[in-house]
Scaffold this motif. Structure first.
Motif, PDB file in Angstrom:
ATOM      1  N   UNK A 133     -24.170 -18.812  -2.114  1.00  0.00           N
ATOM      2  CA  UNK A 133     -24.596 -17.729  -3.001  1.00  0.00           C
ATOM      3  C   UNK A 133     -23.396 -17.206  -3.788  1.00  0.00           C
ATOM      4  N   UNK A 134     -23.640 -16.823  -5.034  1.00  0.00           N
ATOM      5  CA  UNK A 134     -22.585 -16.291  -5.897  1.00  0.00           C
ATOM      6  C   UNK A 134     -22.584 -14.775  -5.759  1.00  0.00           C
ATOM      7  N   UNK A 135     -21.487 -14.221  -5.246  1.00  0.00           N
ATOM      8  CA  UNK A 135     -21.428 -12.789  -4.940  1.00  0.00           C
ATOM      9  C   UNK A 135     -20.187 -12.186  -5.592  1.00  0.00           C
ATOM     10  N   UNK A 136     -20.177 -10.858  -5.631  1.00  0.00           N
ATOM     11  CA  UNK A 136     -19.037 -10.077  -6.134  1.00  0.00           C
ATOM     12  C   UNK A 136     -18.626  -9.088  -5.056  1.00  0.00           C
ATOM     13  N   UNK A 137     -17.330  -9.024  -4.783  1.00  0.00           N
ATOM     14  CA  UNK A 137     -16.845  -8.124  -3.734  1.00  0.00           C
ATOM     15  C   UNK A 137     -15.575  -7.434  -4.213  1.00  0.00           C
ATOM     16  N   UNK A 138     -15.411  -6.175  -3.750  1.00  0.00           N
ATOM     17  CA  UNK A 138     -14.255  -5.351  -4.109  1.00  0.00           C
ATOM     18  C   UNK A 138     -13.388  -5.189  -2.867  1.00  0.00           C
ATOM     19  N   UNK A 139     -12.090  -5.493  -3.006  1.00  0.00           N
ATOM     20  CA  UNK A 139     -11.129  -5.366  -1.918  1.00  0.00           C
ATOM     21  C   UNK A 139     -10.123  -4.279  -2.304  1.00  0.00           C
ATOM     22  N   UNK A 140     -10.013  -3.265  -1.477  1.00  0.00           N
ATOM     23  CA  UNK A 140      -9.055  -2.178  -1.710  1.00  0.00           C
ATOM     24  C   UNK A 140      -7.780  -2.474  -0.927  1.00  0.00           C
ATOM     25  N   UNK A 141      -6.680  -2.506  -1.640  1.00  0.00           N
ATOM     26  CA  UNK A 141      -5.383  -2.826  -1.046  1.00  0.00           C
ATOM     27  C   UNK A 141      -4.658  -1.535  -0.657  1.00  0.00           C
ATOM     28  N   UNK A 142      -3.921  -1.588   0.435  1.00  0.00           N
ATOM     29  CA  UNK A 142      -3.234  -0.408   0.942  1.00  0.00           C
ATOM     30  C   UNK A 142      -1.714  -0.497   0.845  1.00  0.00           C
ATOM     31  N   UNK A 178      -6.984   1.944  -9.191  1.00  0.00           N
ATOM     32  CA  UNK A 178      -7.370   2.135  -7.802  1.00  0.00           C
ATOM     33  C   UNK A 178      -6.698   1.182  -6.843  1.00  0.00           C
ATOM     34  N   UNK A 179      -5.750   0.349  -7.337  1.00  0.00           N
ATOM     35  CA  UNK A 179      -5.054  -0.654  -6.528  1.00  0.00           C
ATOM     36  C   UNK A 179      -6.057  -1.479  -5.721  1.00  0.00           C
ATOM     37  N   UNK A 180      -6.940  -2.136  -6.421  1.00  0.00           N
ATOM     38  CA  UNK A 180      -7.995  -2.922  -5.772  1.00  0.00           C
ATOM     39  C   UNK A 180      -8.188  -4.225  -6.544  1.00  0.00           C
ATOM     40  N   UNK A 181      -8.939  -5.145  -5.918  1.00  0.00           N
ATOM     41  CA  UNK A 181      -9.263  -6.441  -6.504  1.00  0.00           C
ATOM     42  C   UNK A 181     -10.768  -6.581  -6.608  1.00  0.00           C
ATOM     43  N   UNK A 182     -11.224  -7.160  -7.712  1.00  0.00           N
ATOM     44  CA  UNK A 182     -12.638  -7.471  -7.917  1.00  0.00           C
ATOM     45  C   UNK A 182     -12.746  -8.993  -8.009  1.00  0.00           C
ATOM     46  N   UNK A 183     -13.430  -9.592  -7.006  1.00  0.00           N
ATOM     47  CA  UNK A 183     -13.541 -11.047  -6.910  1.00  0.00           C
ATOM     48  C   UNK A 183     -15.007 -11.432  -7.025  1.00  0.00           C
ATOM     49  N   UNK A 184     -15.309 -12.358  -7.942  1.00  0.00           N
ATOM     50  CA  UNK A 184     -16.656 -12.920  -8.104  1.00  0.00           C
ATOM     51  C   UNK A 184     -16.553 -14.426  -7.856  1.00  0.00           C
ATOM     52  N   UNK A 185     -17.220 -14.887  -6.791  1.00  0.00           N
ATOM     53  CA  UNK A 185     -17.108 -16.296  -6.419  1.00  0.00           C
ATOM     54  C   UNK A 185     -18.227 -16.602  -5.420  1.00  0.00           C
ATOM     55  N   UNK A 186     -18.265 -17.860  -4.970  1.00  0.00           N
ATOM     56  CA  UNK A 186     -19.227 -18.228  -3.943  1.00  0.00           C
ATOM     57  C   UNK A 186     -18.864 -17.541  -2.634  1.00  0.00           C
ATOM     58  N   UNK A 187     -19.893 -17.271  -1.839  1.00  0.00           N
ATOM     59  CA  UNK A 187     -19.716 -16.435  -0.656  1.00  0.00           C
ATOM     60  C   UNK A 187     -18.730 -17.033   0.329  1.00  0.00           C
ATOM     61  N   UNK A 188     -18.773 -18.341   0.575  1.00  0.00           N
ATOM     62  CA  UNK A 188     -17.845 -18.930   1.539  1.00  0.00           C
ATOM     63  C   UNK A 188     -16.401 -18.810   1.070  1.00  0.00           C
ATOM     64  N   UNK A 189     -16.171 -18.910  -0.250  1.00  0.00           N
ATOM     65  CA  UNK A 189     -14.811 -18.761  -0.766  1.00  0.00           C
ATOM     66  C   UNK A 189     -14.344 -17.310  -0.695  1.00  0.00           C
ATOM     67  N   UNK A 190     -15.256 -16.365  -0.904  1.00  0.00           N
ATOM     68  CA  UNK A 190     -14.893 -14.953  -0.816  1.00  0.00           C
ATOM     69  C   UNK A 190     -14.510 -14.590   0.617  1.00  0.00           C
TER      70      UNK A 190
END
Length: 710
Positions: free
Chosen positions: A119-128, A155-167
Motif C-alpha cells: 500500500x502507498x502511504x504517507x507518514x510524518x516523522x518528528x525528529x528530536x 517543525x524539524x520533521x520529515x514527510x515520507x510518501x512511499x510503499x508501506x514496507x519501505x516506510x
C-alpha cells in the motif's frame, strides 16, 4: 429424536471440509489484460476499484497453491507494484488504480502500522536530536523511485510518501539515527571573562566546513561556560578553557579595551563612578552627556577595589584615550574582568530613529470697515468735524495738508498794500507729510469731496468702505535622523538681530547699540528613546516663528510671531501622532459715533464708523518616528528621499538626466540609488581610433560613453 441428531451431525461433518475449499482461489494468468485482472480481483475481494485512464498493459501471475482472500489481495497489490501501478485509498473506501509515477502527489493513507506492505502511504516523522535537513540526505537513497521525502525545517520533521514496507524500514533507520550522543559540561571561570573565552572557543570549533561539533555559551551571572556537543570535542574545549583561565591569573594588570560603537568620553565617567574614582573629565556625567577632549588625560587618583567586590587595598584606575576611542583599565585580573564585562554591555550599537514632522498652519482673516467723516468750518464760523481713528485716510489729516500752504504764508497790510511773507517754521511740511502718509496707508475704497459755501465757509466729506479676506496655508515637513537616546536639532530659517541696549556718550555722539541674534523659522528638537515592544518615547520641542513687522512707525523694534509645542509622548514605530492643535479665534468689533446724532435711525449711519475684524489660526503638528535597525531600513528611507528629488528634477527637465544622478556618478563615482549600473558598450577592436598629431605628441581621441538620458 435420535435420528434427527444423527442427520445433523452428518451434515456438519460433510460441511466442515467444504468451507475452506470454497475460500481458496487459484491465480494462473499469462499475459492477461490488466483491466480484466482488476475486475477479477474486485469480484474475489469484494472491493471497489476506480481505474485511471492511464492504466493499460498485461500481467502474468502464477501461484503454486490456492490462496485465501487476504492472500489473494496481497498478491494483487504486489502484481500492481511490479507492473508500475499502485492502489491508492479514496475518501469513500474505494481504491484508485493509477501509475506510480505521480502517486506521491496524490492523497494517500496516513500511517503505515497496519497497512499492507504494497500500500502507498504517507507518514510524518518528528525528529528530536538531528536536524531534518541532514536526515533527508541520509534517507534519500532508501526511498523508492516512486516515493518522496521532504524536510519540514519549521517543525524539524520529515514527510515520507512511499510503499508501506519501505516506510517501516525507514522508521527503524530513523530510530537508530535520531539519537542524542552529545555531552554537556559547565566550566566555572575564576580569572578570565566568560564572554571573552567563549568567543575564542567558538571561533575555534567553527573554523572548518559543516556544522560545528560543539556549542559554547557564556553565562554572565556565574562567569561560567556551558559546553555541549561531541564528547571528545567538549573534553578538549573544557581543557582549553581551564588552561586559559589559569593563565589569566598571572596576566598583566593593565588592559586596553577598544570600543566598537560607544564613545570613550561617555563611558569613562560611568567607570569612574563605579570604581569610586574622582572624575578626570570636566563636566562629564554618568548620564552619557558628551565630554570634551580632556578625556585622554590620566586620572588623578584611583578607587578602592573593595568598592566593587575586590580585595581591600587594591587600586583600580581607569582612563581613556580619545585618539583610538579606547578605555584603559589598571586593576587586578578579577577587577579587569568585572569592568570589562561592564564596558561590553555598554558598548553596543544603538539603533537610529527617523523623526518626520508635518506642520500645517491654516489662517483665515476677514475685515470690514464703513464710516463717513464730515468737516465744516470757516474763518469766522464755528468749526465742526467727525474724525474716527479706525478709518484711513482721516479727514483732519487731509485738511491739514490742504491748509499747509496758508500756514506757511503770512499776509499783512502795510500802507494800504498787501504784503505776503513766507514762514519757515516747517509746520506746513509736517502737515503735508502727515496727509501723504494717511493717503498711502488707506485701504479699500474711499470717496470724498470738498466745496466752499459762500466766501468764508468750507464743507468736506469722506466715505470709507473696506472688505478684506485673507487665507493662508503654511505647510512644512522638517525631518531628522538621530541615534537612540541622542538629542537632535534642526533649524530652517534666519537669524535676525534684536536690540538689547543702546547708549550715548556725554556729548551725545559715539552712539553704540548692543544686539543679539535670534532664530526665526521652523525649529525641531527631539530626543527619541526606543523602549520595549517597538515603542518610542519622544521629548519634542517644535517651534514655528516668523517676523510680524515693527512695533510702530516711531518704534522700529520687531514683533516676532512664535508658536511652540514642548511635550513628551510615546508612540509606536511607524505610527503617526498629532501633538495638538493651537487654535486662535480672535474677533474684534469697533463702533465710533457722534452722541445723539449717531443714535438717529437711518440718518445716524452718517455719523458712525463701523469696523469688524476676525483672525482665525489653526496650527497642527503631526510626528512620525521610524526605527532604522538594519541597513535595509536605512537604504529604503534614503532611496525614497533620493527618488523624490530625482523625480522633481526629471519633471523640470525631462530631456536630460537629473542633475543629482550626474553628480553622484561624476563626483562620488557611484551608481545612483535605485538605478542599475551603467555598463559602457564594448569597443570594437577593428575600429581604428583617429589620431591627431601635434609637434611633439600624438593624441588619440577616444569617445567616452555617456550615461543614458531618461
Amino acid at each position: 429424536m435420535k435420528k434427527i441428531y444423527s442427520v445433523m451431525a452428518l451434515l456438519a461433518l460433510i460441511a466442515a471440509p467444504l468451507a475452506p475449499v470454497s475460500a481458496q482461489h487459484v491465480l494462473n494468468l499469462r499475459n492477461a489484460d490488466v483491466r480484466a485482472f482488476i475486475q477479477d480481483a474486485s469480484r474475489v475481494t469484494g472491493r471497489t476499484f476506480v481505474i485511471d485512464p492511464a492504466v493499460s498493459g498485461t500481467v502474468t501471475v502464477v501461484t503454486d497453491r490456492p490462496l485465501s482472500r487476504s492472500e489473494y489481495f496481497e498478491v494483487f497489490l504486489s502484481t500492481l507494484r511490479a507492473n508500475g501501478l499502485v492502489a491508492v485509498p479514496t475518501a469513500g473506501g474505494a481504491l484508485r488504480i493509477q501509475p506510480t509515477a505521480n502517486a506521491a502527489a496524490q492523497p494517500t493513507a496516513v500511517g503505515s502500522a497496519r497497512a499492507s506492505n504494497n500500500a502507498f502511504v504517507t507518514e510524518i516523522f518528528r525528529l528530536r536530536n538531528i536536524p531534518s535537513t541532514s536526515a533527508v540526505e541520509t534517507l534519500r537513497p532508501l526511498v523508492s523511485q516512486e516515493g518522496s521525502i521532504t524536510a519540514n525545517t519549521a517543525g524539524n520533521s520529515l514527510v515520507i510518501a512511499d510503499f508501506a514496507d519501505n516506510v517501516r524500514r525507514m522508521r527503524e533507520v530513523i530510530s537508530r539515527v535520531d539519537i542524542d550522543n552529545s555531552n554537556s559540561e559547565v566550566i566555572s571561570l575564576s580569572n578570565a571573562g566568560a564572554r571573552e573565552i567563549a568567543a575564542s572557543l567558538q571561533a575555534l570549533v567553527t573554523g572548518g566546513e559543516g556544522p560545528a561539533p560543539a556549542a559554547v555559551v557564556p553565562v554572565d551571572s556565574s562567569n561560567s561556560l556551558l559546553l555541549r556537543g561531541d564528547p571528545a570535542t567538549v573534553s578538549r574545549l573544557a581543557a582549553l578553557a581551564r588552561e586559559l583561565d589559569a593563565r589569566a591569573a598571572s596576566g598583566t594588570e593593565i588592559r586596553v579595551i577598544f570600543l566598537e560603537f560607544a564613545d570613550a568620553a561617555q563611558i569613562l565617567p560611568v567607570l569612574e563612578r563605579v570604581t569610586g574614582q574622582a572624575s578626570s573629565v570636566s563636566g562629564a556625567t554618568s548620564s552619557g552627556a558628551p565630554a570634551p577632549a580632556a578625556a585622554a588625560a590620566p586620572a588623578s587618583g584611583g578607587g578602592d577595589a573593595a568598592s566593587i567586590g575586590g580585595r581591600p587595598g587594591q587600586q583600580v584606575i581607569v582612563t581613556g584615550y580619545e585618539g583610538a576611542n579606547a578605555i584603559i583599565i589598571s586593576a587586578p585580573p578579577e577587577m579587569q574582568r568585572t569592568l570589562g564585562e561592564l564596558v561590553r554591555q555598554l558598548d553596543t550599537r544603538r539603533d537610529q530613529v527617523l523623526v518626520e514632522a508635518i506642520i500645517v498652519e491654516i489662517s483665515d482673516q476677514a475685515a470690514r470697515e464703513l464710516g463717513v467723516q464730515f468737516l465744516f468750518g470757516g474763518e469766522d464760523a464755528p468749526f465742526a468735524v467727525t474724525n474716527y481713528s479706525n478709518v484711513s485716510p482721516r479727514i483732519l489729516d487731509l485738511a491739514g495738508g490742504v491748509l499747509a500752504d496758508e500756514l506757511d504764508q503770512t499776509t499783512t497790510v502795510i500802507n494800504g498794500n498787501v504784503v505776503t511773507t513766507t514762514n519757515n517754521s516747517g509746520v506746513g511740511d509736517l502737515l503735508r507729510e502727515n496727509a501723504a502718509r494717511s493717503i498711502l496707508g488707506a485701504r479699500g475704497g474711499f470717496l470724498g469731496f470738498a466745496s466752499e459755501i459762500g466766501s468764508d465757509l468750507i464743507f468736506g466729506a469722506i466715505l470709507n468702505a473696506v472688505q478684506e479676506d485673507t487665507d493662508s496655508n503654511v505647510l512644512s515637513t522638517p525631518s531628522i535622523t538621530t541615534l537612540d537616546n541622542q538629542e537632535a536639532h534642526i533649524l530652517v530659517g534666519q537669524e535676525i538681530p534684536i536690540s538689547t541696549g543702546e547708549a550715548l556718550s556725554s556729548n551725545f555722539d559715539n552712539a553704540f547699540r548692543t544686539i543679539q541674534r535670534e532664530n526665526v523659522g521652523i525649529e525641531l528638537e527631539v530626543r527619541p528613546q526606543i523602549n520595549a515592544g517597538g515603542a518610542i518615547r519622544l521629548d519634542i520641542r517644535q517651534e514655528v516663528s516668523s517676523i510680524a513687522g515693527p512695533v510702530s512707525d516711531d518704534f522700529n523694534e520687531l514683533i516676532i510671531n512664535k508658536r511652540e509645542i514642548q511635550t513628551t509622548v510615546s508612540v509606536n514605530d511607524g505610527e503617526i501622532i498629532a501633538l495638538g492643535g493651537l487654535l486662535d479665534d480672535n474677533e474684534r468689533r469697533t463702533i465710533q459715533r457722534i452722541p445723539i446724532l449717531g443714535d438717529i435711525p437711518i440718518i445716524g449711519e452718517l455719523f458712525r464708523s463701523r469696523g469688524r475684524s476676525r483672525v482665525k489660526t489653526n496650527l497642527v503638528v503631526f510626528i512620525r518616528p521610524t526605527i532604522l535597525s538594519t541597513a535595509e531600513d536605512r537604504r529604503e528611507v534614503m532611496e525614497r528621499r533620493y527618488g523624490y528629488v530625482r523625480a522633481q528634477q526629471y519633471l523640470a527637465n525631462p530631456d536630460r538626466e537629473p542633475p543629482i544622478d550626474t553628480l553622484v556618478r561624476q563626483y562620488l563615482g557611484m551608481t545612483p540609488p535605485g538605478r542599475p549600473p551603467v555598463v559602457p558598450p564594448p569597443i570594437d577592436p577593428q575600429i581604428i581610433l583617429p589620431e591627431v598629431s601635434t609637434s611633439s605628441t600624438t593624441v588619440r581621441t577616444v569617445p567616452v560613453p555617456q550615461p543614458e538620458e531618461e
